[in-house]
Structure formats: C-alpha cells, structure tokens
Motif scaffolding. Structure first.
Motif, PDB file in Angstrom:
ATOM      1  N   ALA A  91     -61.130  11.001 -26.279  1.00  0.00           N
ATOM      2  CA  ALA A  91     -62.005  11.458 -25.184  1.00  0.00           C
ATOM      3  C   ALA A  91     -61.161  11.912 -23.996  1.00  0.00           C
ATOM      4  O   ALA A  91     -61.452  12.929 -23.359  1.00  0.00           O
ATOM      5  CB  ALA A  91     -62.933  10.324 -24.778  1.00  0.00           C
ATOM      6  N   GLN A  92     -60.078  11.135 -23.723  1.00  0.00           N
ATOM      7  CA  GLN A  92     -59.187  11.471 -22.610  1.00  0.00           C
ATOM      8  C   GLN A  92     -58.502  12.819 -22.841  1.00  0.00           C
ATOM      9  O   GLN A  92     -58.403  13.647 -21.936  1.00  0.00           O
ATOM     10  CB  GLN A  92     -58.123  10.357 -22.470  1.00  0.00           C
ATOM     11  N   GLU A  93     -58.052  13.024 -24.104  1.00  0.00           N
ATOM     12  CA  GLU A  93     -57.372  14.289 -24.443  1.00  0.00           C
ATOM     13  C   GLU A  93     -58.304  15.476 -24.275  1.00  0.00           C
ATOM     14  O   GLU A  93     -57.926  16.497 -23.720  1.00  0.00           O
ATOM     15  CB  GLU A  93     -56.850  14.231 -25.877  1.00  0.00           C
ATOM     16  N   PRO A 101     -58.118   4.351 -29.921  1.00  0.00           N
ATOM     17  CA  PRO A 101     -58.069   5.751 -30.382  1.00  0.00           C
ATOM     18  C   PRO A 101     -59.246   6.608 -29.942  1.00  0.00           C
ATOM     19  O   PRO A 101     -59.056   7.738 -29.501  1.00  0.00           O
ATOM     20  CB  PRO A 101     -58.031   5.621 -31.902  1.00  0.00           C
ATOM     21  N   GLN A 102     -60.485   6.048 -30.018  1.00  0.00           N
ATOM     22  CA  GLN A 102     -61.645   6.867 -29.642  1.00  0.00           C
ATOM     23  C   GLN A 102     -61.615   7.232 -28.148  1.00  0.00           C
ATOM     24  O   GLN A 102     -61.995   8.331 -27.755  1.00  0.00           O
ATOM     25  CB  GLN A 102     -62.979   6.186 -30.036  1.00  0.00           C
TER      26      GLN A 102
END
Length: 341
Positions: free
Chosen positions: A9-11, A4-5
C-alpha cells in the motif's frame, strides 16, 4: 517491521504521489515557459488556482525548482527575464502567502552562499544576486538582507566580490539610499577603508576606483555617474505589480525582515519569519547534549530518592529530574533555580 500488505500500500501511495508531482511539475513548467509581461496576469492567476488545489509544500518545492533551473545558469541571464520571474514570485507572495517568497528566497540565498564558497567560474553568482536584488525591488524582502550581503562581500574584498558589489549597487543602490541612508554611508566608509588597505593586493586598480566612484555617486544621489543605470523597467513592472496584487495583501507589511545569518541557519534554529515554523529555546543540534546533562543531573541524587521515583512510576528522565529537584531543594527559590537548569 512493516507487514507485506502495508508495504505494498505504501509503495502504491509513493507511486501515486510521484505521478501527481510529475503532473504538477509539467503544469507549472508549462506556465513558467510561457511567462512574459503581457500574460503575467493570467499565469499568476492560474498558479494561484494550483496553490488552492495542491499542498503548499509541493507547490513551493516545484515552483522554486523550476525557477532556479530557469534563472540560475552559467551564462548571464537577461535582466528583463529575471525581473519577470521575480515579479511572478512577488505577486504570489502577496496574494497566496508569505511562505511562497520565503521558500524561494531561502533557496536562492543558500545557493548563493554555496557558490561563493566554491569559487564557481560561471555567472551563477550574478544571476542569484540579481534574483535577491529584484526580490527587494518588488517588496518581498527588506533592505536588511541586502546590507548583510554587501557587508559580507566587502569583508572578503577580492576582485570577484568587487564585481558583485558593483552589480548589486547598480541594481538597488538608489532604493537602499532611500530606505536606509545611514547604513549605506557606513558601508561606503568600510569599503573605502578596505580599498586603502588592500591597494597593493590588486594588479588592476581601475575596478576598485570605479567601485568607490559608484559608491560616492550613490551617496551624492547622482544617477548620471552610474553607467547603464536605468530605473524605468523596474518602475514599469512595479506599476504592473500594484495592479495585480490584491489590495489586502499589498504594502510593505508583507516584506520579510530577515537577516542573512537567519536564512543560512534556518535548518538549525527554525524559520521565525513564517508563522508556525519557529521554535524557542536551544537549536535542534544541541538536543543530544541537553539529554546527557539531564542524565548527569539525575545521577547526583541518593538511591532512596530514586527508589521513591521508581515506586511512583516516573519512567522518563525528565519526570525523574523534576521529582528529584522537588524532593531535594532547600526552599522554593532553590527549586526554581534547579528547575530552570
């Protein structure tokens, strides 16, 4: 699986990238909207700075999208406007790098091919053909591509194609004669042959007759016989181009000598006309077949050899294939032939 983290970051990265591209598009759009002959120098300079500040790919995609939206419309675009847009591309092509012109040319040719097949009613084909013609006028592309397009149009030879042939010859006919008179002569002969066999197909013969007269006027270098032919605007812009292009990048050495077939199959076989974008060997599409062949080849050898390969920890098909070839060949020539296969 993406944790999730990492996903977050990707989003945020994607959002940031989108925002940057949106900002870039606005800046390029603003410059293109103001484009005219007097301020061409300052706009090309600003675009060169943007090329230095951003990635080439983002700039090429953005510029091509904006120019295509501006120039490819259902109504016929003014010739002067198209020339100015293409002149800008040619200046960037010579000053920034040949991938600028190559990217734009590929997009234009693919769109033209798509519209030719779809029988579009509007004037998009003429506008795209005018872009290709002016890319040739301003030394971005070699006459090879123009002859390929003309041959394709002559081979189809319907009323729409005859219109397009006339349009193209009116724009670049005399330049083609200067660059490759023999190829033009062959094209004229082919067109005459097509016209004589297709006479019964057309209700209105005047168009075909007019096209043949235009071709003969070109062959005889008779400019007066071509109505509305005016080389003056192109010559004036060529003079401007010579003033704006840096001396190191000018000349015909930056012309893209690329054929129609190469452009249309670029996704499968690579872009040899751009440094670093080509690859040798079979096209990407046949990769699956190649892997299947390798597996079949490995299956023919004895289990003893395969057991030896396993002990040596040769864990990929290609390694096992090479090992089996070396172990089972009669002599060095046999090994060489098998390895080539």
């Amino acid at each position: 699986y993406v944790p999730p983290q990492m996903r977050k970051a990707q989003e945020t990265l994607d959002d940031k990238k989108r925002e940057e591209l949106g900002r870039l598009k606005k800046m390029v759009n603003g410059l293109i909207n103001r484009l005219s002959e007097p301020n061409l120098s300052s706009i090309s300079g600003q675009l060169e700075e943007l090329y230095m500040a951003n990635s080439r790919k983002d700039m090429n995609d953005t510029l091509t999208d904006i120019l295509m939206n501006a120039c490819v419309t259902a109504v016929a675009m003014p010739a002067r406007l198209l020339m100015e847009h293409v002149l800008l591309v040619s200046i960037l092509h010579h000053n920034v790098g040949i991938e600028v012109g190559a990217h734009f040319l590929e997009a234009v040719v693919k769109k033209f091919d798509e519209l030719c097949k779809s029988d579009a009613e509007g004037k998009e084909c003429e506008n795209l053909l005018a872009l290709v013609a002016h890319l040739y006028n301003f030394h971005v592309v070699h006459c090879l591509l123009i002859f390929d397009i003309l041959k394709k149009l002559v081979s189809t030879f319907t009323e729409k194609e005859i219109e397009l042939i006339l349009f193209l010859l009116k724009n670049v006919g005399f330049s083609l004669r200067k660059d490759d008179a023999l190829a033009l002569k062959e094209l004229i002969t082919e067109a005459q042959r097509k016209a004589s066999t297709a006479e019964k197909k057309f209700q209105d013969q005047t168009r075909v007759r007019f096209m043949l007269e235009t071709m003969l006027a070109l062959r005889n270098n008779d400019m007066r016989k071509i109505p509305g032919y005016d080389p003056e605007p192109v010559e004036r812009l060529r003079k401007l181009q010579r003033a704006l292009v840096h001396s190191s990048g000018s000349g015909k050495d930056t012309q893209l000598r690329v054929s129609l077939e190469s452009l249309l199959s670029a996704d499968q076989v690579g872009r040899w006309w751009i440094v670093g974008s080509s690859w040798s060997g079979t096209p990407m599409i046949s990769d699956a077949k190649k892997q299947a062949q390798q597996k079949l080849h490995v299956g023919k050898v004895s289990s003893k050899i395969m057991e030896l390969a396993r002990k040596l920890r040769l864990n990929t098909d290609i390694r096992r294939s090479i090992f089996c070839v070396l172990m089972t060949s009669e002599d060095f020539m046999d090994a060489f032939e098998k390895l080539l296969k």
